[in-house]
Design a protein around this motif. Structure first.
Motif, PDB file in Angstrom:
ATOM      1  N   TYR A 242       0.808   6.692   5.620  1.00 19.34           N
ATOM      2  CA  TYR A 242       2.112   8.024   4.731  1.00 19.34           C
ATOM      3  C   TYR A 242       1.839   6.811   3.657  1.00 19.34           C
ATOM      4  CZ  TYR A 242       4.292   8.333   9.654  1.00 19.34           C
ATOM      5  OH  TYR A 242       4.133   8.948  10.746  1.00 19.34           O
ATOM      6  N   HIS A 243       3.226   7.766   2.308  1.00 20.53           N
ATOM      7  CA  HIS A 243       3.362   6.830   1.472  1.00 20.53           C
ATOM      8  C   HIS A 243       4.437   7.647   0.733  1.00 20.53           C
ATOM      9  CE1 HIS A 243       2.347   6.114  -2.353  1.00 20.53           C
ATOM     10  NE2 HIS A 243       3.861   6.278  -3.453  1.00 20.53           N
ATOM     11  N   VAL A 244       5.202   6.415   0.963  1.00 18.32           N
ATOM     12  CA  VAL A 244       6.626   6.001   0.773  1.00 18.32           C
ATOM     13  C   VAL A 244       7.295   6.345  -0.703  1.00 18.32           C
ATOM     14  CG1 VAL A 244       9.303   5.240   1.122  1.00 18.32           C
ATOM     15  CG2 VAL A 244       7.713   5.078   2.873  1.00 18.32           C
ATOM     16  N   LEU A 245       8.273   7.350  -0.933  1.00 18.94           N
ATOM     17  CA  LEU A 245       8.565   7.863  -2.674  1.00 18.94           C
ATOM     18  C   LEU A 245       9.527   6.823  -2.646  1.00 18.94           C
ATOM     19  CD1 LEU A 245       8.133  11.533  -2.771  1.00 18.94           C
ATOM     20  CD2 LEU A 245       6.641   9.885  -3.325  1.00 18.94           C
ATOM     21  N   GLY A 246      10.097   6.681  -2.231  1.00 19.74           N
ATOM     22  CA  GLY A 246      11.457   5.870  -2.819  1.00 19.74           C
ATOM     23  C   GLY A 246      12.793   6.037  -3.131  1.00 19.74           C
ATOM     24  N   GLY A 247      12.710   7.678  -2.554  1.00 19.74           N
ATOM     25  CA  GLY A 247      13.833   8.498  -3.084  1.00 19.74           C
ATOM     26  C   GLY A 247      13.081   9.757  -3.227  1.00 19.74           C
ATOM     27  N   ALA A 248      14.204  10.790  -3.336  1.00 16.29           N
ATOM     28  CA  ALA A 248      13.901  12.010  -4.303  1.00 16.29           C
ATOM     29  C   ALA A 248      14.484  12.220  -5.889  1.00 16.29           C
ATOM     30  CB  ALA A 248      14.252  13.151  -2.907  1.00 16.29           C
TER      31      ALA A 248
ATOM     32  N   VAL B 256      -2.394   7.556  -7.188  1.00 15.59           N
ATOM     33  CA  VAL B 256      -3.972   5.941  -8.128  1.00 15.59           C
ATOM     34  C   VAL B 256      -4.412   5.816  -6.067  1.00 15.59           C
ATOM     35  CG1 VAL B 256      -4.212   3.387  -7.125  1.00 15.59           C
ATOM     36  CG2 VAL B 256      -2.932   4.480  -9.217  1.00 15.59           C
ATOM     37  N   ARG B 257      -3.497   6.165  -5.119  1.00 17.00           N
ATOM     38  CA  ARG B 257      -4.443   6.325  -4.344  1.00 17.00           C
ATOM     39  C   ARG B 257      -5.238   6.952  -3.545  1.00 17.00           C
ATOM     40  NH1 ARG B 257       0.564   4.961   0.983  1.00 17.00           N
ATOM     41  NH2 ARG B 257      -2.227   4.493   1.636  1.00 17.00           N
ATOM     42  N   LEU B 258      -4.685   8.329  -4.232  1.00 22.55           N
ATOM     43  CA  LEU B 258      -5.084   9.628  -3.710  1.00 22.55           C
ATOM     44  C   LEU B 258      -7.132   9.812  -4.683  1.00 22.55           C
ATOM     45  CD1 LEU B 258      -2.878  12.215  -3.947  1.00 22.55           C
ATOM     46  CD2 LEU B 258      -3.628  11.402  -1.721  1.00 22.55           C
ATOM     47  N   ASN B 259      -6.779   8.787  -5.709  1.00 19.59           N
ATOM     48  CA  ASN B 259      -8.179   8.798  -6.288  1.00 19.59           C
ATOM     49  C   ASN B 259      -9.078   7.823  -5.739  1.00 19.59           C
ATOM     50  OD1 ASN B 259      -7.472  10.010  -8.279  1.00 19.59           O
ATOM     51  ND2 ASN B 259      -6.118   8.977 -10.076  1.00 19.59           N
ATOM     52  N   ASP B 260      -8.474   7.046  -4.587  1.00 19.48           N
ATOM     53  CA  ASP B 260      -9.421   5.866  -5.067  1.00 19.48           C
ATOM     54  C   ASP B 260      -9.483   5.086  -2.866  1.00 19.48           C
ATOM     55  OD1 ASP B 260      -9.346   4.817  -7.080  1.00 19.48           O
ATOM     56  OD2 ASP B 260      -7.541   3.393  -7.008  1.00 19.48           O
TER      57      ASP B 260
ATOM     58  N   ASP C 126       9.166   9.261 -13.004  1.00 18.30           N
ATOM     59  CA  ASP C 126       8.875   7.578 -13.067  1.00 18.30           C
ATOM     60  C   ASP C 126      10.130   7.083 -11.871  1.00 18.30           C
ATOM     61  OD1 ASP C 126       7.199   8.828 -15.101  1.00 18.30           O
ATOM     62  OD2 ASP C 126       8.841   9.057 -16.453  1.00 18.30           O
ATOM     63  N   GLN C 127      10.515   7.279 -11.683  1.00 16.16           N
ATOM     64  CA  GLN C 127      11.311   6.139 -10.908  1.00 16.16           C
ATOM     65  C   GLN C 127      11.214   6.157  -9.757  1.00 16.16           C
ATOM     66  OE1 GLN C 127      13.271   8.029 -13.467  1.00 16.16           O
ATOM     67  NE2 GLN C 127      13.554   6.680 -14.655  1.00 16.16           N
ATOM     68  N   LEU C 128       9.779   7.430  -9.259  1.00 15.37           N
ATOM     69  CA  LEU C 128       9.675   7.058  -7.431  1.00 15.37           C
ATOM     70  C   LEU C 128       8.387   6.454  -8.056  1.00 15.37           C
ATOM     71  CD1 LEU C 128      10.703  10.946  -6.892  1.00 15.37           C
ATOM     72  CD2 LEU C 128      12.013   8.422  -6.155  1.00 15.37           C
ATOM     73  N   ARG C 129       7.782   6.354  -6.575  1.00 20.10           N
ATOM     74  CA  ARG C 129       6.525   6.333  -6.412  1.00 20.10           C
ATOM     75  C   ARG C 129       4.832   7.095  -6.410  1.00 20.10           C
ATOM     76  NH1 ARG C 129       5.152   3.688  -2.101  1.00 20.10           N
ATOM     77  NH2 ARG C 129       3.634   1.840  -3.131  1.00 20.10           N
ATOM     78  N   ILE C 130       5.116   7.843  -7.544  1.00 20.05           N
ATOM     79  CA  ILE C 130       4.533   9.442  -7.630  1.00 20.05           C
ATOM     80  C   ILE C 130       3.283   8.312  -8.410  1.00 20.05           C
ATOM     81  CG2 ILE C 130       3.830  11.698  -9.140  1.00 20.05           C
ATOM     82  CD1 ILE C 130       6.993  12.319  -7.955  1.00 20.05           C
ATOM     83  N   LYS C 131       3.330   7.928  -9.171  1.00 18.59           N
ATOM     84  CA  LYS C 131       2.136   7.165 -10.383  1.00 18.59           C
ATOM     85  C   LYS C 131       1.086   6.055  -8.705  1.00 18.59           C
ATOM     86  CE  LYS C 131       4.044   6.583 -14.567  1.00 18.59           C
ATOM     87  NZ  LYS C 131       3.860   5.734 -15.399  1.00 18.59           N
TER      88      LYS C 131
ATOM     89  N   THR D 104       1.192  -1.292  -0.068  1.00 15.90           N
ATOM     90  CA  THR D 104       0.305  -0.197  -0.133  1.00 15.90           C
ATOM     91  C   THR D 104       0.465   1.542   0.461  1.00 15.90           C
ATOM     92  OG1 THR D 104      -2.353  -1.078   1.096  1.00 15.90           O
ATOM     93  CG2 THR D 104      -1.785   1.217   1.416  1.00 15.90           C
ATOM     94  N   CYS D 105       1.813   1.051   0.782  1.00 16.80           N
ATOM     95  CA  CYS D 105       2.633   2.444   1.114  1.00 16.80           C
ATOM     96  C   CYS D 105       3.782   2.449   0.324  1.00 16.80           C
ATOM     97  CB  CYS D 105       2.359   3.539   2.577  1.00 16.80           C
ATOM     98  SG  CYS D 105       3.428   2.432   4.136  1.00 16.80           S
TER      99      CYS D 105
END
Length: 204
Positions: free
Chosen positions: A103-109, A128-132, A119-124, A58-59
């Motif tokens: 939380y939402h962990v991007l996996g970097g900056a 998806v979480r914000l929409n659902d 595109d290398q981060l968990r922004i997409k 999830t996060c």
């Protein structure tokens, strides 16, 4: 230079973050002097961590289960989402006891120099979480350095079209520092004094 596997061990240890050549040498000789049972236990723990630990579905936080304990906790406020760069930042914020959302962990900056873009981060996955998920507020809690600020600016620009309240950690965090090194009081004050960037108005 030492012989064979001794130098190999020093070289491997020297690749760890914050470990320079002298520290790597000290750790290597500590391991050589240690009881074999202790070294075997240490090696087994490393192997087990690599085999069992993965990212929360999830996060993106580290966990040994499908979901991390925070995502699985029904007492957390599911309407507020704090966006951080790394799992270690989750722990830093949890120590403040000021935040009860998720939380939402991007996996970097974002870092063009390092070849890391959105595109290398968990922004997409974030969108998806914000929409659902019925989230009403997003708190941007990236590190207060160049990469963290670039990431925050990008996210704020993208989030401004969604009609969700967006806030950012307030002053109290030193520019150029990392969340994991901030003390509980500093982080707690930053959360209490966070400023709103975008209002939760419906998009046109």
């Amino acid at each position: 230079m030492y012989d064979g596997v001794i130098q190999d061990l020093i070289d491997e240890l020297g690749q760890l973050p914050g470990i320079g050549p002298k520290s790597a040498q000290r750790i290597a000789f500590h391991l050589l002097d240690a009881d074999p049972a202790d070294v075997n236990r240490f090696a087994a723990t490393l192997t087990e961590v690599k085999a069992k630990v993965h990212f929360c579905a999830t996060c993106g936080n580290v966990t040994v289960d499908t979901e991390c304990r925070i995502c699985a906790d029904p007492r957390r406020d599911a309407t507020v989402l704090c966006v951080v760069e790394e799992s270690k930042d989750v722990i830093a914020i949890e120590r403040t006891r000021e935040y009860r959302g998720r939380y939402h962990v991007l996996g970097g900056a974002i870092s063009p120099i390092a070849g890391i873009g959105p595109d290398q981060l968990r922004i997409k996955e974030l969108f998806v979480r914000l929409n659902d998920a019925g989230i009403t507020e997003v708190i941007i809690a990236t590190d207060p350095n160049l990469e963290g600020e670039a990431t925050a600016t990008y996210l704020i620009r993208q989030l401004s079209t969604l009609g969700i309240k967006v806030s950012k950690l307030a002053s109290g965090l030193p520019v150029g520092g990392d969340l994991e090194y901030a003390d509980e009081l500093t982080l707690g004050r930053a959360f209490e004094g966070r400023t709103s960037i975008a209002s939760a108005t419906a998009p046109a």
